[in-house]
Design a protein around this motif. Structure first.
Motif, short mmCIF file in Angstrom:
data_model
loop_
_atom_site.label_atom_id
_atom_site.label_comp_id
_atom_site.label_asym_id
_atom_site.label_seq_id
_atom_site.Cartn_x
_atom_site.Cartn_y
_atom_site.Cartn_z
N UNK A 1 1.30 -1.14 -0.08
CA UNK A 1 0.08 0.05 -0.03
C UNK A 1 0.87 1.32 -0.11
N UNK A 2 1.78 1.45 0.95
CA UNK A 2 2.85 2.36 0.75
C UNK A 2 3.45 2.32 -0.63
N UNK A 3 3.90 2.01 -1.47
CA UNK A 3 4.79 1.60 -2.81
C UNK A 3 2.97 2.45 -3.66
N UNK A 4 2.21 1.14 -3.84
CA UNK A 4 1.07 2.26 -4.24
C UNK A 4 0.57 3.80 -4.24
N UNK A 5 0.62 4.95 -3.16
CA UNK A 5 0.51 5.03 -2.52
C UNK A 5 1.70 6.38 -3.01
N UNK A 6 2.80 5.81 -2.94
CA UNK A 6 3.86 6.39 -4.01
C UNK A 6 3.79 6.73 -5.29
N UNK A 7 3.30 5.29 -5.76
CA UNK A 7 3.21 5.72 -7.49
C UNK A 7 2.21 6.39 -7.70
N UNK A 8 1.05 6.33 -7.16
CA UNK A 8 0.09 7.84 -7.70
C UNK A 8 0.63 9.07 -7.07
N UNK A 9 1.57 9.71 -5.83
CA UNK A 9 1.44 10.92 -5.78
C UNK A 9 2.67 10.60 -7.01
#
Length: 148
Positions: A41-49
């Motif tokens: 989830x952390x990496x997906x959040x960074x990806x979206x940002x």
């Protein structure tokens, strides 16, 4: 009119992203993967940002943002508070950039790569919302499966 709708949708979904990140009971769970779940989830959040700051900020708003896409998936253990700050800053950036666009800007062609089918900027902005929501659903599922 479409600009206000886009701003409302981006704000709604970025706030939902923030709520999902905040909903994890254990901060370290943001960074785990399991069997068929290859992205945390952390990496997906960074990806979206990163995605939104690149395509809306840098490309449409000339913010100077430089995307490091590999880091979106390789960085680990970024504090939850920092993820939240990044999401909040992204929402501010999107509202600022979209407020500067005109209806004529939205009709202009937007092409990420020369060989890609041509589309309007409006079409691409809607595509980016769909991309945001796709990964938002993955984050929700990740949390419900692994944050136990």
């Amino acid at each position: 009119m479409i600009i206000e709708s886009l701003k409302t949708l981006y704000s709604r979904d970025l706030n939902k992203l923030k709520e999902e990140i905040e909903a994890y009971q254990k901060e370290e769970t943001l960074w785990i993967t399991d069997k068929n779940i290859s992205n945390s989830a952390g990496n997906l959040c960074l990806h979206l940002v990163g995605n939104l700051n690149h395509f809306i900020g840098a490309q449409l708003g000339n913010t100077g943002y430089v995307r490091e896409r590999d880091l979106e998936f390789s960085l680990k253990n970024v504090p939850r508070a920092e993820l939240i700050e990044k999401v909040e800053a992204t929402e501010i950036m999107i509202n600022t950039v979209l407020s500067q666009l005109t209806e004529e800007d939205l009709k202009k062609e937007y092409s990420r790569i020369p060989s890609e089918d041509k589309m309007s900027t409006t079409h691409f902005l809607i595509h980016l919302i769909a991309h945001l929501d796709y990964h938002l659903g993955q984050i929700n599922y990740h949390r419900r499966l692994l944050d136990i």
